[in-house]
Motif scaffolding. Structure first.
Motif, PDB file in Angstrom:
ATOM      1  N   ASP A 185     -15.488  61.246  30.110  1.00 39.67           N
ATOM      2  CA  ASP A 185     -15.332  61.442  28.669  1.00 39.67           C
ATOM      3  C   ASP A 185     -16.122  62.645  28.186  1.00 39.67           C
ATOM      4  OD1 ASP A 185     -13.555  59.438  28.286  1.00 39.67           O
ATOM      5  OD2 ASP A 185     -15.007  57.982  27.498  1.00 39.67           O
ATOM      6  N   ASP A 186     -17.207  62.938  28.885  1.00 38.98           N
ATOM      7  CA  ASP A 186     -17.990  64.124  28.572  1.00 38.98           C
ATOM      8  C   ASP A 186     -17.184  65.325  29.085  1.00 38.98           C
ATOM      9  OD1 ASP A 186     -20.022  65.858  27.891  1.00 38.98           O
ATOM     10  OD2 ASP A 186     -21.137  65.520  29.750  1.00 38.98           O
ATOM     11  N   ARG A 236     -18.073  52.180  34.624  1.00 34.98           N
ATOM     12  CA  ARG A 236     -18.413  52.573  33.249  1.00 34.98           C
ATOM     13  C   ARG A 236     -19.142  53.914  33.221  1.00 34.98           C
ATOM     14  NH1 ARG A 236     -20.298  46.643  31.238  1.00 34.98           N
ATOM     15  NH2 ARG A 236     -18.220  45.876  30.727  1.00 34.98           N
ATOM     16  N   LYS A 237     -20.031  54.101  34.187  1.00 34.65           N
ATOM     17  CA  LYS A 237     -20.774  55.360  34.264  1.00 34.65           C
ATOM     18  C   LYS A 237     -19.813  56.522  34.543  1.00 34.65           C
ATOM     19  CE  LYS A 237     -24.507  57.614  36.759  1.00 34.65           C
ATOM     20  NZ  LYS A 237     -25.400  57.561  37.917  1.00 34.65           N
ATOM     21  N   HIS A 270     -16.663  56.585  33.812  1.00 39.99           N
ATOM     22  CA  HIS A 270     -15.842  56.745  32.613  1.00 39.99           C
ATOM     23  C   HIS A 270     -16.566  57.595  31.571  1.00 39.99           C
ATOM     24  CE1 HIS A 270     -13.866  55.523  28.824  1.00 39.99           C
ATOM     25  NE2 HIS A 270     -12.786  55.520  29.597  1.00 39.99           N
ATOM     26  N   ARG A 271     -17.853  57.346  31.377  1.00 37.61           N
ATOM     27  CA  ARG A 271     -18.645  58.140  30.423  1.00 37.61           C
ATOM     28  C   ARG A 271     -18.726  59.593  30.874  1.00 37.61           C
ATOM     29  NH1 ARG A 271     -21.854  53.469  30.396  1.00 37.61           N
ATOM     30  NH2 ARG A 271     -23.288  54.405  31.879  1.00 37.61           N
ATOM     31  N   GLU A 272     -18.875  59.811  32.172  1.00 34.99           N
ATOM     32  CA  GLU A 272     -18.956  61.176  32.687  1.00 34.99           C
ATOM     33  C   GLU A 272     -17.641  61.929  32.462  1.00 34.99           C
ATOM     34  OE1 GLU A 272     -20.309  61.322  36.731  1.00 34.99           O
ATOM     35  OE2 GLU A 272     -22.155  60.228  36.254  1.00 34.99           O
ATOM     36  N   SER A 308     -20.473  48.481  36.429  1.00 31.94           N
ATOM     37  CA  SER A 308     -21.360  49.449  35.774  1.00 31.94           C
ATOM     38  C   SER A 308     -21.138  50.857  36.337  1.00 31.94           C
ATOM     39  CB  SER A 308     -22.824  49.042  35.909  1.00 31.94           C
ATOM     40  OG  SER A 308     -23.288  49.230  37.221  1.00 31.94           O
TER      41      SER A 308
END
Length: 186
Positions: free
Chosen positions: A178-179, A171-172, A174-176, A168
């Protein structure tokens, strides 16, 4: 056929009746047997779900299977369920009944998922965490191993979840990334 509302109603009715007759422990034992038997036998599960097999035949099979291993009350209850065409939710009823009896006894159920098997020290720490959520009351923890979470743990207690897994966190991150806010800062 998943139907949690119907299963919950039947389970609650059975628990109320068992409480009234002071047979909760015996019926709980019956429900454990029924639940585990259906979970272990795909053929039995498919039989209960089958619209082709008539209800009276299903009832006779269940009586032959469980017969003297369950109480008269549980046998009668199964008869009522099959006469109403609800035998497909018998496993769900058993599961809900067991959850209701745990709740009534003040036992808190939890699930912990780790990447490797828990050590005694880690198990004790998780017991302390879950016990605090139950105000020091009894807890029942189901452990499972999922190497995909890489490390850490995922703890589920009723409708709460603590996800302290490495997966997790990846994933967090990765999202950061991607932003695109990092590009704007440059």
């Amino acid at each position: 056929m998943r139907n949690p509302k119907v299963a919950h109603r039947y389970a609650k009715s059975l628990l109320d009746l068992a409480t009234e007759r002071n047979e909760v422990d015996a019926v709980e034992k019956d429900m454990r047997l029924i639940s585990s038997t259906i979970q272990e036998s795909r053929d039995l599960e498919l039989l209960l779900l089958s619209p082709v097999v008539k209800g009276d035949k299903k009832e006779n099979i269940l009586k032959a299977l469980f017969g003297s291993h369950i109480t008269e009350m549980t046998t009668g209850f199964i008869g009522i369920m099959t006469s109403k065409g609800r035998e497909a939710v018998l496993a769900e009823v058993a599961t809900h009944f067991l959850e209701l009896t745990k709740k009534r006894k003040g036992i808190l159920s939890a699930q912990v998922i780790t990447a490797t098997a828990l050590t005694e020290e880690a198990r004790a720490k998780i017991n302390v965490i879950v016990s605090k959520l139950n105000s020091g009351g009894a807890v029942e923890i189901e452990e499972s191993v999922d190497p995909a979470i890489v490390g850490g743990f995922v703890l589920k207690v009723e409708d709460k979840m603590i996800d302290a897994s490495v997966l997790s966190q990846f994933r967090k991150l990765h999202r950061e990334f991607d932003d695109d806010s990092y590009e704007a800062a440059l």
